[in-house]
Design a protein around this motif. Structure first.
Motif, PDB file in Angstrom:
ATOM      1  N   UNK A 257       0.844  -1.202   0.000  1.00  0.00           N
ATOM      2  CA  UNK A 257       0.000   0.000   0.000  1.00  0.00           C
ATOM      3  C   UNK A 257       0.879   1.251   0.000  1.00  0.00           C
ATOM      4  N   UNK A 258       1.522   1.472  -1.111  1.00  0.00           N
ATOM      5  CA  UNK A 258       2.332   2.670  -1.336  1.00  0.00           C
ATOM      6  C   UNK A 258       2.335   2.965  -2.834  1.00  0.00           C
ATOM      7  N   UNK A 259       2.931   4.058  -3.234  1.00  0.00           N
ATOM      8  CA  UNK A 259       2.796   4.504  -4.620  1.00  0.00           C
ATOM      9  C   UNK A 259       3.370   3.531  -5.642  1.00  0.00           C
ATOM     10  N   UNK A 260       4.259   2.619  -5.234  1.00  0.00           N
ATOM     11  CA  UNK A 260       4.816   1.643  -6.170  1.00  0.00           C
ATOM     12  C   UNK A 260       3.943   0.408  -6.324  1.00  0.00           C
ATOM     13  N   UNK A 261       3.089   0.141  -5.338  1.00  0.00           N
ATOM     14  CA  UNK A 261       2.248  -1.051  -5.379  1.00  0.00           C
ATOM     15  C   UNK A 261       2.942  -2.321  -4.942  1.00  0.00           C
ATOM     16  N   UNK A 262       4.163  -2.210  -4.375  1.00  0.00           N
ATOM     17  CA  UNK A 262       4.859  -3.402  -3.878  1.00  0.00           C
ATOM     18  C   UNK A 262       5.733  -3.030  -2.677  1.00  0.00           C
TER      19      UNK A 262
ATOM     20  N   UNK B 207      12.592   2.716  -5.659  1.00  0.00           N
ATOM     21  CA  UNK B 207      11.685   3.793  -6.076  1.00  0.00           C
ATOM     22  C   UNK B 207      12.101   4.352  -7.434  1.00  0.00           C
ATOM     23  N   UNK B 208      13.402   4.541  -7.616  1.00  0.00           N
ATOM     24  CA  UNK B 208      13.898   5.061  -8.876  1.00  0.00           C
ATOM     25  C   UNK B 208      13.595   4.143 -10.044  1.00  0.00           C
ATOM     26  N   UNK B 209      13.760   2.843  -9.823  1.00  0.00           N
ATOM     27  CA  UNK B 209      13.438   1.886 -10.881  1.00  0.00           C
ATOM     28  C   UNK B 209      11.967   1.977 -11.254  1.00  0.00           C
ATOM     29  N   UNK B 210      11.115   2.065 -10.230  1.00  0.00           N
ATOM     30  CA  UNK B 210       9.678   2.142 -10.491  1.00  0.00           C
ATOM     31  C   UNK B 210       9.345   3.367 -11.340  1.00  0.00           C
ATOM     32  N   UNK B 211       9.993   4.472 -11.044  1.00  0.00           N
ATOM     33  CA  UNK B 211       9.710   5.710 -11.777  1.00  0.00           C
ATOM     34  C   UNK B 211      10.119   5.607 -13.243  1.00  0.00           C
ATOM     35  N   UNK B 212      11.018   4.679 -13.571  1.00  0.00           N
ATOM     36  CA  UNK B 212      11.523   4.559 -14.936  1.00  0.00           C
ATOM     37  C   UNK B 212      10.967   3.354 -15.679  1.00  0.00           C
ATOM     38  N   UNK B 213      10.100   2.588 -15.027  1.00  0.00           N
ATOM     39  CA  UNK B 213       9.556   1.382 -15.640  1.00  0.00           C
ATOM     40  C   UNK B 213       8.066   1.555 -15.922  1.00  0.00           C
ATOM     41  N   UNK B 214       7.510   0.799 -16.864  1.00  0.00           N
ATOM     42  CA  UNK B 214       6.071   0.888 -17.140  1.00  0.00           C
ATOM     43  C   UNK B 214       5.249   0.306 -15.998  1.00  0.00           C
TER      44      UNK B 214
ATOM     45  N   UNK C   7      -0.415  13.215 -11.931  1.00  0.00           N
ATOM     46  CA  UNK C   7       1.017  13.337 -12.217  1.00  0.00           C
ATOM     47  C   UNK C   7       1.484  12.112 -12.996  1.00  0.00           C
ATOM     48  N   UNK C   8       2.296  12.317 -14.018  1.00  0.00           N
ATOM     49  CA  UNK C   8       2.944  11.206 -14.720  1.00  0.00           C
ATOM     50  C   UNK C   8       4.195  10.827 -13.952  1.00  0.00           C
ATOM     51  N   UNK C   9       4.395   9.542 -13.735  1.00  0.00           N
ATOM     52  CA  UNK C   9       5.520   9.149 -12.886  1.00  0.00           C
ATOM     53  C   UNK C   9       6.875   9.468 -13.524  1.00  0.00           C
TER      54      UNK C   9
END
Length: 252
Positions: A48-53, A102-109, A121-123
């Protein structure tokens, strides 16, 4: 267990003094051992956070801080308790590997919980807007994400992966109930309304933010303008190094 190659490369590229997997340093303590009355809802140990994992390095839902920061936070809790309020923490020490996650999530689909945490907001813009960073003060053990509890707070909901996501900027009674007072948005809400001095929130939320800010500042914490929940203990005489030991359960 040694560090992963990708984490080692990250540390080298950023010239960071990252630590290998080892026991926590002596100056780091479990907040629960200092003040068990502070409620904990460590979001990055769950989905339960912005990444979903759950993020890398969160092996237990525990708040760890430097000794000085933990004691200062306990003093904040004591002062708030005297007024009928209290603290609830969402994140404390954050391993470097979690920051990299977190950085990986921001750069992945993929946007599993966009509707709740960053609906407008677009990630790909997370970096530019300051919502994720290559180096986080959380990794120094002196930064905490938290909120304010009190008698007017709605009871906390129980989150499950099948829960219907609700916009974090929705009115207090409609968005996710985290057991805290109305602070204008939910935690980790990537939106202008989450800026500490936002004029887009109601008077109740403004008053609650002011109460939280005042209590934290009195004990040496400074806030972050883009996130009302983010505070760094600024009374340290030296800037501590970032750390990467995993968060493990508190021994009985």
């Amino acid at each position: 267990m040694s560090r992963s190659p990708c984490l080692l490369l990250l540390c080298l590229s950023l010239a960071l003094p990252c630590m290998a997997d080892e026991a926590k340093p002596g100056h780091m303590v479990y907040l629960r051992a200092v003040d068990p009355g502070i409620v904990q809802d460590i979001r990055y140990a769950s989905a339960h956070n912005f990444t979903g994992h759950p993020l890398d390095g969160y092996q237990a839902p525990e708040c760890l801080l430097s000794v000085d920061a933990a004691k200062a936070l306990a003093r904040v809790q004591t002062a708030l308790n005297a007024e009928g309020y209290g603290l609830k923490v969402f994140d404390c020490y954050r391993p470097v590997r979690a920051v990299a996650d977190m950085g990986r999530f921001a750069n992945e689909p993929g946007d599993p919980l966009k509707t709740e945490f960053y609906p407008r907001v677009d990630k790909q813009d997370f970096w530019r807007l300051g919502y994720v960073a290559r180096v986080s003060n959380h990794s120094r053990g002196n930064t905490v994400d938290l909120t304010l509890t009190g008698p007017d707070a709605l009871p906390a909901d129980t989150w499950t992966p099948s829960a219907h996501p609700v916009d974090c900027t929705a009115p207090y009674g409609q968005r996710w109930h985290d057991g805290a007072l109305d602070m204008g948005t939910g935690f980790d809400c990537f939106d202008e309304r989450a800026h500490t001095d936002s004029a887009l929130i109601n008077a109740t939320a403004k008053a609650n933010r002011q109460r939280l800010n005042g209590a934290m500042e009195k004990e040496g914490f400074s806030g972050y303008s883009a996130e009302w929940w983010h505070f760094t203990y600024s009374a340290n005489t030296q800037k501590p190094d970032v750390m990467d030991f995993p968060i493990t359960p508190l021994a009985p």
